[in-house]
Design a protein around this motif. Structure first.
Motif, PDB file in Angstrom:
ATOM      1  N   LEU A  29      -1.647  -0.875  -4.126  1.00 25.78           N
ATOM      2  CA  LEU A  29      -2.877  -0.217  -3.713  1.00 25.78           C
ATOM      3  C   LEU A  29      -2.504   1.200  -3.293  1.00 25.78           C
ATOM      4  CD1 LEU A  29      -5.944  -0.819  -3.211  1.00 25.78           C
ATOM      5  CD2 LEU A  29      -5.339  -1.067  -0.799  1.00 25.78           C
ATOM      6  N   THR A  60     -16.343   3.762 -10.192  1.00 21.99           N
ATOM      7  CA  THR A  60     -15.421   2.633 -10.340  1.00 21.99           C
ATOM      8  C   THR A  60     -15.609   1.888 -11.656  1.00 21.99           C
ATOM      9  OG1 THR A  60     -15.489   2.345  -7.930  1.00 21.99           O
ATOM     10  CG2 THR A  60     -14.599   0.527  -9.235  1.00 21.99           C
ATOM     11  N   TYR A  85     -10.449  -4.719  -2.496  1.00 21.11           N
ATOM     12  CA  TYR A  85     -10.597  -3.307  -2.142  1.00 21.11           C
ATOM     13  C   TYR A  85     -11.347  -2.553  -3.250  1.00 21.11           C
ATOM     14  CZ  TYR A  85      -6.901  -4.686   1.088  1.00 21.11           C
ATOM     15  OH  TYR A  85      -6.158  -5.339   2.037  1.00 21.11           O
ATOM     16  N   THR A  86     -12.099  -1.540  -2.833  1.00 18.69           N
ATOM     17  CA  THR A  86     -12.842  -0.715  -3.780  1.00 18.69           C
ATOM     18  C   THR A  86     -12.410   0.741  -3.642  1.00 18.69           C
ATOM     19  OG1 THR A  86     -14.646  -0.357  -2.196  1.00 18.69           O
ATOM     20  CG2 THR A  86     -14.853  -2.226  -3.703  1.00 18.69           C
ATOM     21  N   VAL A 129      -8.852   4.517  -0.192  1.00 20.93           N
ATOM     22  CA  VAL A 129      -8.310   3.949  -1.428  1.00 20.93           C
ATOM     23  C   VAL A 129      -8.643   4.900  -2.565  1.00 20.93           C
ATOM     24  CG1 VAL A 129      -8.439   2.046  -3.074  1.00 20.93           C
ATOM     25  CG2 VAL A 129      -8.568   1.576  -0.622  1.00 20.93           C
ATOM     26  N   HIS A 137      -1.381  -4.836   1.466  1.00 19.03           N
ATOM     27  CA  HIS A 137      -2.753  -5.231   1.136  1.00 19.03           C
ATOM     28  C   HIS A 137      -2.807  -6.739   0.907  1.00 19.03           C
ATOM     29  CE1 HIS A 137      -2.097  -5.988  -3.178  1.00 19.03           C
ATOM     30  NE2 HIS A 137      -1.366  -4.880  -3.227  1.00 19.03           N
ATOM     31  N   LYS A 179      -5.505   1.918  -8.014  1.00 13.59           N
ATOM     32  CA  LYS A 179      -4.796   0.640  -8.036  1.00 13.59           C
ATOM     33  C   LYS A 179      -3.839   0.632  -9.219  1.00 13.59           C
ATOM     34  CE  LYS A 179      -8.895  -1.871  -6.322  1.00 13.59           C
ATOM     35  NZ  LYS A 179      -9.778  -3.031  -6.557  1.00 13.59           N
ATOM     36  N   ASP A 180      -2.645   0.141  -9.000  1.00 13.56           N
ATOM     37  CA  ASP A 180      -1.692  -0.100 -10.078  1.00 13.56           C
ATOM     38  C   ASP A 180      -1.643  -1.611 -10.272  1.00 13.56           C
ATOM     39  OD1 ASP A 180       0.597  -0.587 -11.655  1.00 13.56           O
ATOM     40  OD2 ASP A 180       1.557   1.251 -10.957  1.00 13.56           O
ATOM     41  N   MET A 181      -2.390  -2.085 -11.274  1.00 11.48           N
ATOM     42  CA  MET A 181      -2.530  -3.521 -11.471  1.00 11.48           C
ATOM     43  C   MET A 181      -1.212  -4.171 -11.885  1.00 11.48           C
ATOM     44  SD  MET A 181      -5.684  -3.706 -10.677  1.00 11.48           S
ATOM     45  CE  MET A 181      -6.128  -5.395 -11.099  1.00 11.48           C
ATOM     46  N   MET A 233       0.869  -1.170   0.000  1.00 13.86           N
ATOM     47  CA  MET A 233       0.000   0.000   0.000  1.00 13.86           C
ATOM     48  C   MET A 233       0.905   1.218   0.000  1.00 13.86           C
ATOM     49  SD  MET A 233      -3.062  -0.124   2.778  1.00 13.86           S
ATOM     50  CE  MET A 233      -3.903  -1.683   2.924  1.00 13.86           C
ATOM     51  N   ASN A 240       0.953  -4.240  -8.835  1.00 19.06           N
ATOM     52  CA  ASN A 240       0.233  -4.790  -7.684  1.00 19.06           C
ATOM     53  C   ASN A 240       0.294  -3.856  -6.475  1.00 19.06           C
ATOM     54  OD1 ASN A 240      -1.347  -6.752  -6.365  1.00 19.06           O
ATOM     55  ND2 ASN A 240       0.455  -7.724  -5.473  1.00 19.06           N
ATOM     56  N   LEU A 255      -5.556  -6.944  -4.543  1.00 21.24           N
ATOM     57  CA  LEU A 255      -6.258  -5.760  -5.037  1.00 21.24           C
ATOM     58  C   LEU A 255      -7.760  -5.977  -5.209  1.00 21.24           C
ATOM     59  CD1 LEU A 255      -3.719  -4.398  -7.695  1.00 21.24           C
ATOM     60  CD2 LEU A 255      -4.056  -3.649  -5.339  1.00 21.24           C
TER      61      LEU A 255
END
Length: 243
Positions: A144, A212, A111-112, A134, A105, A137-139, A94, A142, A108
């Motif tokens: 948060l 979202t 979390y919203t 939050v 975290h 997110k950086d997918m 995080m 990974n 991912l």
């Protein structure tokens, strides 16, 4: 909890339930004329207390059962623990907007955007003392992304939606104004919709919090549910920049 208006020519209009606290048209916005023309919603014209009275008179065992607040197909249970049984967890860092690691975290998908509770970092002594939220997110990495307070990064000015469908089979016009919801329990928000193919651009009359991608935008004209589609991307008030 929804209502239908079936015209003489066979066209069907989807309307909000009489009990607005229970209205479920948000979840029905993707249905078609063919699917709705033979559908019935027998409790759509009832308020919940009236329905309970009828159930009690009929001596049904659930007449006084507490309203469910869980997900209907899994019941009242911890949603995060439920997901952990089926989705492989991939823990990660995080971080805040400075790039500083704030905590860890659990994955991912748990979390919203806009989430405040359950982050496990509320006891941090550093910072402004405000609650942590939050904000992204950086997918790929990974990560948060969290920030203290409700800053501009959490708000959007508009969105893009694809695979949009309408109950009538087509939109009211290429450009039209209406109200919309971006999540189930939200109050109606004024928007302007511009269609392009089966997608659309939605401009908000006022900035909206924690819209979202992956959730649905659903359009309304008064009590009529027009249709909707999955949110593909948002137009944030301020882009998230790390460091």
């Amino acid at each position: 909890y929804a209502r239908l208006n079936k015209a003489a020519d066979g066209r069907v209009t989807l309307l909000r339930a009489k009990d607005l606290n229970k209205d479920q048209t948000y979840f029905l916005a993707g249905l078609t004329q063919a699917q709705l023309k033979n559908a019935i919603f027998p409790v759509g014209d009832m308020l919940k207390p009236e329905l309970r009275r009828i159930a009690e008179e009929a001596q049904l065992p659930n007449a006084k059962k507490k309203d469910s607040t869980g997900i209907c197909f899994i019941g009242e249970r911890n949603f995060k623990k439920f997901l952990m049984q089926y989705l492989p967890a991939k823990p990660g860092d995080m971080i805040d907007l400075s790039g500083r690691v704030i905590g860890r975290h659990d994955g991912l998908m748990y979390y919203t955007l806009g989430q405040r509770r359950g982050l496990g970092i509320g006891g941090q002594r550093e910072g402004s003392g405000e609650s942590w939220f939050v904000i992204g997110k950086d997918m790929e990495k990974n990560l948060l992304i969290v920030q203290q307070g409700e800053h501009e990064e959490l708000f959007s000015l508009g969105l893009e939606a694809n695979k949009v469908s309408f109950i009538e089979g087509e939109p009211p016009a290429r450009e039209f104004e209406c109200t919309a919801k971006f999540r189930y329990r939200q109050s109606d928000q004024k928007v302007k919709v511009t269609m392009h193919g089966d997608g659309c651009t939605v401009d908000f009359a006022e900035p909206q919090r924690a819209v979202t991608p992956g959730q649905w935008v659903v359009f309304y004209d008064g009590e009529e549910c027009l249709g909707g589609g999955p949110i593909d991307a948002t137009r944030p008030m301020k882009e998230i920049k790390i460091g």
